[in-house]
Every structure is written in C-alpha cells, then in structure tokens.
Write an enzyme that holds these catalytic residues in place. Structure first.
Site, PDB file in Angstrom:
ATOM      1  N   ASP A  24      45.433  42.419  46.166  1.00 52.50           N
ATOM      2  CA  ASP A  24      44.212  41.685  46.526  1.00 52.50           C
ATOM      3  C   ASP A  24      43.016  42.635  46.554  1.00 52.50           C
ATOM      4  OD1 ASP A  24      42.684  39.534  47.177  1.00 52.50           O
ATOM      5  OD2 ASP A  24      43.399  39.367  49.242  1.00 52.50           O
ATOM      6  N   HIS A  41      39.383  42.866  37.798  1.00 54.72           N
ATOM      7  CA  HIS A  41      40.747  42.556  37.321  1.00 54.72           C
ATOM      8  C   HIS A  41      41.197  43.589  36.288  1.00 54.72           C
ATOM      9  CE1 HIS A  41      40.849  38.987  39.669  1.00 54.72           C
ATOM     10  NE2 HIS A  41      39.944  38.336  38.973  1.00 54.72           N
ATOM     11  N   LEU A 135      63.620  50.872  36.375  1.00 63.47           N
ATOM     12  CA  LEU A 135      62.923  49.991  37.319  1.00 63.47           C
ATOM     13  C   LEU A 135      62.931  48.541  36.826  1.00 63.47           C
ATOM     14  CD1 LEU A 135      60.815  49.753  39.769  1.00 63.47           C
ATOM     15  CD2 LEU A 135      59.070  49.936  37.993  1.00 63.47           C
TER      16      LEU A 135
HETATM   17  C1  FPP Z   1      43.427  39.229  43.618  1.00 56.24           C
HETATM   18  O1  FPP Z   1      42.124  39.777  43.726  1.00 56.24           O
HETATM   19  C2  FPP Z   1      43.968  39.447  42.269  1.00 56.24           C
HETATM   20  C3  FPP Z   1      44.423  38.479  41.428  1.00 56.24           C
HETATM   21  C4  FPP Z   1      44.459  37.047  41.765  1.00 56.24           C
HETATM   22  C5  FPP Z   1      44.909  38.797  40.083  1.00 56.24           C
HETATM   23  C6  FPP Z   1      45.768  40.012  39.997  1.00 56.24           C
HETATM   24  C7  FPP Z   1      45.878  40.422  38.589  1.00 56.24           C
HETATM   25  C8  FPP Z   1      45.848  41.705  38.144  1.00 56.24           C
HETATM   26  C9  FPP Z   1      45.811  42.882  39.029  1.00 56.24           C
HETATM   27  C10 FPP Z   1      45.844  41.993  36.711  1.00 56.24           C
HETATM   28  C11 FPP Z   1      47.010  41.547  35.893  1.00 56.24           C
HETATM   29  C12 FPP Z   1      48.347  42.012  36.300  1.00 56.24           C
HETATM   30  C13 FPP Z   1      49.434  42.076  35.476  1.00 56.24           C
HETATM   31  C14 FPP Z   1      50.754  42.386  36.066  1.00 56.24           C
HETATM   32  C15 FPP Z   1      49.351  41.872  34.016  1.00 56.24           C
HETATM   33  P1  FPP Z   1      40.927  38.797  44.054  1.00 56.24           P
HETATM   34  O2  FPP Z   1      40.315  38.367  42.765  1.00 56.24           O
HETATM   35  O3  FPP Z   1      41.401  37.693  44.924  1.00 56.24           O
HETATM   36  O4  FPP Z   1      39.961  39.754  44.831  1.00 56.24           O
HETATM   37  P2  FPP Z   1      38.954  39.339  45.993  1.00 56.24           P
HETATM   38  O5  FPP Z   1      39.760  38.880  47.156  1.00 56.24           O
HETATM   39  O6  FPP Z   1      38.245  40.622  46.272  1.00 56.24           O
HETATM   40  O7  FPP Z   1      38.036  38.281  45.421  1.00 56.24           O
END
Ligand code: FPP
Length: 254
Positions: A24, A41, A135
């Site tokens: 997050d 992201h 892994l």
């Molecule tokens: C949460 O941050 C993150 C996500 C919902 C997406 C996570 C995806 C990745 C890290 C990239 C792709 C991963 C793989 C395995 C290919 P948020 O957007 O909720 O952040 P915020 O709370 O600061 O708005």
C-alpha cells in the site's frame, strides 16, 4: 516431536517460511513528489523486484503479494486500465528472469474477469515456472478472502451434492484444503506498508495465526533493509498458537 505436535516447527522458527504482503502507498508516494498515481505503481513494481530478490536471498519459501483486490475495480477506469497494462508489461518483462532464478509463479483470485490476453499470460507463466523449486511467488489478482472462502464452501457443497462427501466430515481441516494456497505453509508473517492497519479482505482464512506487521513506509520505498527490519521484528515475536508462554519456553529449551 512434543505434545504440541505439528505446530512445533512454526512455534520455534525465527524465520518465516511464507510472507504475505499488502503493498500500500503507491498513490501517496507519487503525490508526495507531484507525480501522477501511475508513477507510484510503476515504482511499486521496482519494489516488487527488490523484495522478490531479498526473499530468495533470505531463503523464504513463499511470498504472496496482494496486487489487485476484488474491490480495486472501484478505482477510476483509467487507473484500473493502467494497472492491467502494468501487470501485462511486468509479466512479459520479468517472467524469463523469474524462471531463470527458479521462482515458481502462480496466481490466486478470480482470473476470469481479466482480459483474455492477461489470462493467457497468467496461464503461460504458471506453466513455464510450475516445475521450479525455488521461491514460490503467489500473486493475488482479483482476489478477496471472502471470495476464497465462498469458493471453498461451493467446492465442498458440490462434493456433497455428488455424494462424495458427508457433511459431517466438514471440519476446519477439510475446508482448509479447499482454500487458495492450501498446499503451502500458512503465512508466518504479514506485512502491510502505507500506514493502514487492516487486513482488507486479504487471506482471511490463511492469516489466522500469522504475525501482523504494519509499517508507515510507502510501498515504493520498501526494500531489502525494510524487509530485514520486518524479519528482525518477527524473530522477536513469541508465537503461541493457543499454548501458554510457559509451554513455548519449555519447548524452546528442550
Ligand atoms: C496500493 O497502493 C497498490 C495497489 C492497489 C496496486 C499494487 C500493484 C503494484 C505494486 C504493481 C504491480 C505488481 C505486480 C506483482 C505485477 P495505493 O494505490 O492504494 O496507494 P495509496 O493508498 O497511497 O493511494
């Protein structure tokens, strides 16, 4: 083995076999730099790379990442599209390297909601890496803990309806064999970055006895040093699985 039976090894281990992470804080990381959310992201993908490598180096057996929850469809359409494009480009780019490093990649969640292209990539990635013995990297995509439990219940109901299962035989052990990742050790350590302290419909069943570690670090800033901090914290926890602290100390001294 002591009277505590099969939980001995989980009680005594000071290193997790399986780590589950809610990644997050990508959006906030970008906003803090005056960048659009997609930049967060994309930076998050780099953190995924670092953490996969760090887990390999630390001899972790399994890593489960919450990449896209069943609730994330509620995000703006442009952000959902960006995340889908990012999954596709990341998979295409990383799969060879992961395979070369012996990583077994698998996906949990309802993949039928994804585009045929992404579903095909997921299938191909699992087929290519399925025989690897390093892994295990489980990527939760369109995953929800309640979906997982409902699916497990449905599977059991189908077996009952087919006459293959007596309802009286359904107990936690039997249900536990139908949930995602049933073939892996349950997560020992859960990490959530970004400051929130909730499970957010992640692995509801599988996290029953998992140590929960919350950090304010935003996911794009997470790296091997931050993982080392979480591992050190884990090593200092006394896991009890319903036993008393005295029983655990006795077992450790044995
Ligand atoms: C949460 O941050 C993150 C996500 C919902 C997406 C996570 C995806 C990745 C890290 C990239 C792709 C991963 C793989 C395995 C290919 P948020 O957007 O909720 O952040 P915020 O709370 O600061 O708005």
């Amino acid at each position: 083995m002591s009277e505590l039976g099969h939980i001995d090894s989980r009680l005594l281990a000071d290193r997790p076999r399986h780590i589950a992470i809610i990644m997050d804080g990508n959006g906030r990381w970008a906003r803090a730099r005056g960048l659009p959310r997609p930049a967060g992201h994309r930076e998050g993908v780099k953190a995924v790379r670092r953490v996969v490598e760090a887990c390999r180096q630390n001899g972790i057996e399994a890593l489960t990442l919450f990449a896209f929850s069943s609730e994330n469809w509620r995000r703006p359409r442009t952000e959902v599209k960006l995340l889908m494009d990012l999954f596709i480009s990341t998979l295409k780019r990383e799969v060879r390297d992961l395979h070369a490093n012996g990583v077994r990649v698998r996906f949990i969640g309802d993949r039928t909601a994804f585009s045929p292209r992404l579903q095909q990539l997921m299938d191909e990635t699992e087929a290519l890496t399925g025989g690897n013995e390093g892994l295990t990297l489980a990527i939760a995509a369109n995953y929800g803990g309640r979906w997982d439990l409902a699916r497990a219940a449905r599977r059991l109901a189908e077996q009952v309806a087919a006459g293959a299962l007596d309802p009286a035989g359904i107990d936690p052990d039997r249900l536990g064999r139908e949930v995602s990742l049933a073939d892996l050790p349950e997560p020992d350590l859960f990490i959530r970055t970004g400051g929130e302290q909730r499970i957010s419909n992640f692995l509801l069943w599988q996290l029953a006895y998992t140590e929960l570690y919350f950090t304010d670090i935003l996911w794009p800033d997470f790296d091997q040093d931050r993982l080392a901090e979480a591992l050190a914290w884990f090593a200092g926890r006394q896991r009890r699985f319903g036993c008393t602290g005295e029983q655990v100390e006795q077992l450790k001294g044995a």
